[in-house]
Structures are given as C-alpha cells and as structure tokens.
Motif scaffolding. Structure first.
Motif, mmCIF file in Angstrom:
data_model
loop_
_atom_site.group_PDB
_atom_site.id
_atom_site.type_symbol
_atom_site.label_atom_id
_atom_site.label_comp_id
_atom_site.label_asym_id
_atom_site.label_seq_id
_atom_site.Cartn_x
_atom_site.Cartn_y
_atom_site.Cartn_z
ATOM 1 N N TRP A 66 0.833 -1.197 0.000
ATOM 2 C CA TRP A 66 0.000 0.000 0.000
ATOM 3 C C TRP A 66 0.875 1.257 0.000
ATOM 4 O O TRP A 66 0.654 2.198 -0.745
ATOM 5 N N ASP A 114 2.453 1.643 -3.520
ATOM 6 C CA ASP A 114 1.604 2.061 -4.627
ATOM 7 C C ASP A 114 0.813 3.325 -4.326
ATOM 8 O O ASP A 114 0.754 4.239 -5.141
ATOM 9 N N ARG A 115 0.210 3.385 -3.165
ATOM 10 C CA ARG A 115 -0.686 4.508 -2.872
ATOM 11 C C ARG A 115 0.064 5.760 -2.439
ATOM 12 O O ARG A 115 -0.220 6.862 -2.873
ATOM 13 N N LEU A 116 1.066 5.589 -1.570
ATOM 14 C CA LEU A 116 1.799 6.764 -1.106
ATOM 15 C C LEU A 116 2.940 7.120 -2.057
ATOM 16 O O LEU A 116 3.561 8.162 -1.925
ATOM 17 N N GLY A 117 3.219 6.236 -2.989
ATOM 18 C CA GLY A 117 4.246 6.521 -3.977
ATOM 19 C C GLY A 117 5.661 6.546 -3.430
ATOM 20 O O GLY A 117 6.555 7.139 -4.017
ATOM 21 N N ARG A 142 -1.842 -0.336 -16.750
ATOM 22 C CA ARG A 142 -2.899 0.549 -16.261
ATOM 23 C C ARG A 142 -3.869 0.879 -17.400
ATOM 24 O O ARG A 142 -5.074 0.898 -17.217
ATOM 25 N N ARG A 168 -5.870 -3.399 -12.458
ATOM 26 C CA ARG A 168 -5.829 -2.622 -11.219
ATOM 27 C C ARG A 168 -4.486 -2.830 -10.542
ATOM 28 O O ARG A 168 -4.274 -3.791 -9.793
ATOM 29 N N ILE A 206 -2.825 -1.335 -8.210
ATOM 30 C CA ILE A 206 -2.656 -1.313 -6.748
ATOM 31 C C ILE A 206 -3.018 -2.658 -6.125
ATOM 32 O O ILE A 206 -2.354 -3.134 -5.207
ATOM 33 N N HIS A 207 -4.037 -3.319 -6.656
ATOM 34 C CA HIS A 207 -4.420 -4.620 -6.105
ATOM 35 C C HIS A 207 -3.303 -5.634 -6.301
ATOM 36 O O HIS A 207 -2.918 -6.345 -5.377
ATOM 37 N N THR A 231 -0.146 -5.091 -6.890
ATOM 38 C CA THR A 231 1.036 -4.726 -6.108
ATOM 39 C C THR A 231 0.872 -5.145 -4.654
ATOM 40 O O THR A 231 1.775 -5.737 -4.052
ATOM 41 N N THR A 232 -0.295 -4.859 -4.089
ATOM 42 C CA THR A 232 -0.528 -5.202 -2.687
ATOM 43 C C THR A 232 -0.441 -6.712 -2.481
ATOM 44 O O THR A 232 0.187 -7.181 -1.519
#
Lengths: 250, 335
Positions: B128, B131-134, B217, B222, B224-225, B227-228
């Motif tokens: 997370w 991917d999300r916080l970069g 992408r 998806r 982020i999914h 990657t997580t």
C-alpha cells in the motif's frame, strides 16, 4: 455517414492554462479522420479525453449517439475505444499473444475449479489473427521486446482489430519507423477502417496524412479550425490552417 | 533502421549457428543449474562427506527454508520492485510465534494462524505504501528491514526464546519416504506459486506491470491490487520461512535470518529474475537457492573461511548479471 463518435464543446484547462477551447469533432464508422496541428495545438489533450485518460471541464462525448463518461482508460476500452500509443502500449516481457489479450484473457477452469488463462486459445487466435492481417510478426517471438518498431505497432493494431474496436486512436503510429514499415502500418490503418472502425489518425507527415485519411481536421490553439475532405485539399492549405495564417488573414 | 540494414539483420538472424540458437533459446536458469550440478560433482569428488545421506538431507532442509524466502522476494522483483524486509519479517515472525507459545501459553495452531496474519498485514502495508503513497519500495522495505528487526529485538529483549513443544522440532526433522518433510512443504509452496505466476491472470498481470506499468494501467489492470498482493505474498512467505526456522532450531531467535533478504534476492536474480522487472521464475529461484546453499555447505565441509564464501557469492551475482545483460544485448541484436 452516421456519426460514430461525436465530441461537442470540449473544454479543458490545466491550472491557469487553457488547452482546449470548445472542440467539436465528428467521426464516422469506416473512416480515417486525420488530426493535424502544430506542437501544443491540443491534439494529444483531445485524444486523451477520448481515451479516458483526462476528464473534460465542460463538453460532451457521444458514442453511437449516447453520451458517455470515459472515466478511466479501462472504461473507454470497455466501450470499444482502443488507443495505439507511440510506444507505451506493450508489455515488453510478454509475448505477442499475451499483449493482444492483456487485461481480457480468456479463462478456463483447471480441474473444473481454478480459473486459469486459456493459453491454447490465445495461441490459436493470435496465429489466426496474425495470418489474417499478413503481419510480418514472427509467430514464435517469446517477448515483444525483440520486435521492431513497426512490428510493435502492428501488435497494437492487431489488438484493436481482434477486439473489434469501434474507435481506434492512432497517435503518431509511424513516428519512429523505417519506410517499409511505415507503409505497412498505413495499410493496417486503412484495414481497420475497412473492417468498420472509425480511426483517428494523428501525424505530422502531411504526405502520409493525405495518403491515409478520408478527412482531415486541423487544430490550432485548442480549437478545430478546419475540416476538409482529404482529396480536396493540399499540403499548402493544411499548413496555412496549422500555422494560423488563415486566422490572421480573417 | 534503413531498409538495407533491416534486410541484413534479418539475414543475420536466419544464419544463426546452432550454438547461437542455443544461447537464444535456453533461459539463464539452465546455465545456473549446470553450474550447480558441476559444484555438486566437484564437492562429491573433493569431500568424502558431501555425498552422504546425512549431508544431502541437511542440504535439502536448509534449501527449503532459503528457497521459500526467495520465492516470496520474487513477486516484488517481477513487479520491478524489491522487498528488503523479508529477513526481518522472518525474524519477527519467529519471535512472535515462539512468544505466543512460550510466554502467552497459546497452542500451536493459534500461534501459527496469528503469526501468518501478522505477516500478511505487514505485506499489505508495504504494498500500500509503495503504490498509494508513492514511496519507492526500496525505501519502504528498507524501513521495514530496520523496524521489524528492532521490534523483534524489543519484544524478546534480545534473548532467544525456548520452550517450544517437542513435536515442532520432530516435524522439522521428519521425512516422508526419505525426503525431508520441509523439502516437500517447500515443493508444494513452490508449485502453488509457480502455478499462480504461470497460469493465472494475477501472475500474468504481475509480469505485465513489471514490464510496463503504464501499459498495464491503460488496459484496465488494477495495479494497486496486484502490487498489494505481491508484497503480501512476499511477507507471507517470509513468515512461513521464519516459522520453519523456529521449528528447525526449536527456539525463537530475534536475530534469525539476518541478512537473508539479500541472499533471497540474489537467488532470484541468479535464477533469471530481472531487477528491472517482468522476468523471473519460481524454478529459477529454487535453482539459485540450491546453488547458494550448496556453496555454503561445501565451504563448511572443506573448512573454507566463511568470509570467502561471501566473496564467492558476490562474484557469482556479478557474473550472472553480467552474463544476463550480455545475452539480452545479443538478443536485441546490438552485441
């Protein structure tokens, strides 16, 4: 010709910079519409709206008469809008077939239970497709990283053909190609149109544009300033509109 | 490329000799496997102890724990990421697991499930944050490398934790039809991971993201999914590896698996994974792990200074990556 895709009054700003000032555009099924304009005229921004990358500040996009909200590239693709990007579209380490089916792999049940990718089907469909479009892509290529620029474009176009895209956006598809390959890609663009897709073809080479396109739209400073039949125009006329010479004269 | 050059390169390709063809076709793993077999043969000749049932069993047990860790670190590598925290997660898992049993009086099953859950949560946080916080995965998991090891030392007070049930070590020493149970367990886990990577959409999307995240992408994957899940699997595998270490040593050690993250990554790379993403296989990871375990074992048997062992491993990594680059450049027709 019935309008397949219509763009009406599209407006887009990035912060204080206005990029599109109310763009109108209409694309018919089975036609190649060229989009030309100087760098910064707004061509890329316009097509990114149609591809679902950007969302407009105002205006409407209609597909087959119905207004659509293209919120993501995935959504645009679901609706039948494919984009052949210059060099961004392929996953290098994957095979030709894997790229054509990427994101939409056919699935079968392993032991009647676990969903697995149907590799046999991907392979046979890919072979049939490549034979049909007479591409020069080596069948056995393990990954697309070994293909030439033209072959890579052919893979992207084959993807659009296979999925029977309604609208195909080709963003400078021949920019980095050898002469021979350029002819091949132009042939494939005509083929897409012949199979019923509407093709938006962006390019800089006006000789090529007049060869591939049915109609040409000229963009200048965020507007479409001129739309003409490709047979009834000349390079000189297009350049006048592209450089704003006509606007200045008016 | 001009038309003439194009024709020439096509002709050159067609004239490829048998050897050139072999070099194109055979993946890197084949050569590493050949090297491993060579090392086995050499050791069998040089040391009278190498080719004994006891030593081979020992190698198979050791490689099991190392390979599971390497399998886990492969997923982020395929995504063109990296997980530096797997060694520390293995250590922390061992401490938490053994403390749940020895200090909290929990049963094996409860401790097992709770520790696995902790591992998955750690992995989800890694994925997370990446991917999300970069934040680059190198930084996220570097923080984990320090942080989770620190946590393991804090929780245990820096002491080993004993008092494991006898059955645990018995399990780690058991065999089924002369094959160590640990090895069979590793094989089952490896098979599942291989199956996922080679045959499912999830696996295909990992390679796609590692090859070209933007392309992935744009086709609607998806990212982020995926990657997580990749980082969650890395941490889960690290946790399993940590638990097996506890079983093998019959105690929790806060410093267990220190530095093993680098060996796990090295095993994946030696086994054909690319740190630039998009490439790597479970089988390759296993072969890489087997080579490193064999070198370690051989060095012990021959009484070679363990510092030399590190130097040899370092040279090996450098050589394999160089060889891989060479092969890639030849494939691209530039060499």
């Amino acid at each position: 010709m019935a309008a397949l895709l219509e763009v009406e009054g599209l407006v887009k700003s990035f912060g204080p910079v206005d990029v599109l000032h109310g763009v109108d555009l209409s694309l018919g099924a089975g036609e190649v519409l060229a989009l030309v304009g100087d760098n910064g005229a707004g061509k890329s921004t316009l097509i990114k709206h149609i591809a679902g990358v950007y969302r407009p500040d105002a205006g409407e996009i209609r597909l087959e008469g119905r207004p659509v909200r293209l919120e993501t590239p995935g959504k645009a693709r679901e609706l039948g809008i494919e984009t052949v990007y210059q060099d961004l579209a392929l996953a290098d380490e994957l095979s030709v077939g894997a790229n054509i089916f990427l994101g939409r792999e056919p699935v079968r049940r392993f032991l009647g239970l676990i969903p697995v990718i149907d590799k046999v089907r991907i392979k046979s469909e890919t072979d049939a497709l490549l034979a049909r479009i007479e591409s020069r892509i080596p069948r056995k290529a393990r990954s697309v990283s070994r293909l030439s620029g033209g072959q890579r474009q052919a893979v992207s176009i084959a993807r659009a053909l296979y999925w029977q895209a309604k609208v195909v956006i080709m963003d400078e598809p021949t920019a980095a190609l050898a002469v021979m390959e350029r002819e091949h890609v132009i042939g494939l663009a005509r083929r897409l149109a012949a199979e019923g897709a509407g093709v938006i073809y962006i390019g800089h080479n006006l000789i090529e544009i007049l060869e591939v396109a049915d109609r040409v739209s000229v963009m200048y400073r965020g507007r479409i300033v001129h739309v003409t039949n490709a047979r009834e125009t000349t390079q000189q006329e297009l350049i006048k509109y592209m450089t704003g010479f006509v606007e200045a004269a008016n | 490329m001009s038309q003439g050059a194009l024709t020439r390169s096509v002709e050159k390709e067609a004239q490829g000799t048998f050897l050139a063809e072999l070099r194109h076709r055979l993946p890197l793993e084949t050569y590493v496997l050949a090297l491993t077999v060579l090392v086995w043969v050499l050791l069998a000749i040089i040391s009278p102890y190498f080719w004994t049932a006891g030593n081979i069993t020992n190698i198979l047990r050791q490689v099991s724990i190392d390979a599971i860790l390497a399998f886990g670190s492969l997923f982020p590598i395929i995504l063109a990421g990296i997980d530096l925290s797997v060694g520390s997660v293995a250590g922390l898992s061992g401490v938490v697991f053994s403390m749940l049993i020895a200090n909290a009086g929990q049963g094996l099953l409860v401790a097992f499930v709770a520790t696995l859950a902790m591992g998955i949560v750690i992995g989800i946080i890694n994925g997370w944050a990446t991917d999300r916080l970069g934040i680059p995965p190198f930084i996220v998991t570097l923080a984990g490398l320090q942080g989770y090891r620190g946590l393991a030392l804090l929780l245990s007070g820096g002491m080993t934790i004993s008092g494991m049930p006898a059955g645990l070590q018995a399990f780690s020493l058991s065999s089924v039809a002369h094959v160590p149970t640990l090895f069979l367990l590793m094989a089952v886990i490896g098979f599942c991971a291989h199956f996922m990577l080679a045959y499912t959409r999830l696996g295909r999307y990992m390679y796609a993201i590692g090859s070209n995240a933007e392309a992935a992408r744009r086709v609607g994957i998806r990212v982020i999914h995926v990657t997580t899940i990749a980082y969650a699997l890395a941490a889960l595998f690290a946790t399993i590896s940590g638990l097996l270490l506890v079983a093998r040593l019959s105690m929790g050690t806060p410093t267990a698996a220190t530095g093993s993250e680098l060996q796990a990554i090295a095993a994946a790379v030696v086994g054909g994974a690319s740190l630039f993403g998009g490439r790597g296989t479970i089988l390759g990871c296993f072969i890489g792990s087997l080579l490193f375990t064999t070198i370690g074992n051989g060095a012990n048997l021959l009484g070679i200074n363990s510092f030399w062992q590190m130097v040899i491993e370092g040279l090996l990594i450098a050589f394999v990556v160089y060889f891989d680059n060479l092969q890639k450049r030849r494939q691209a027709g530039m060499g």
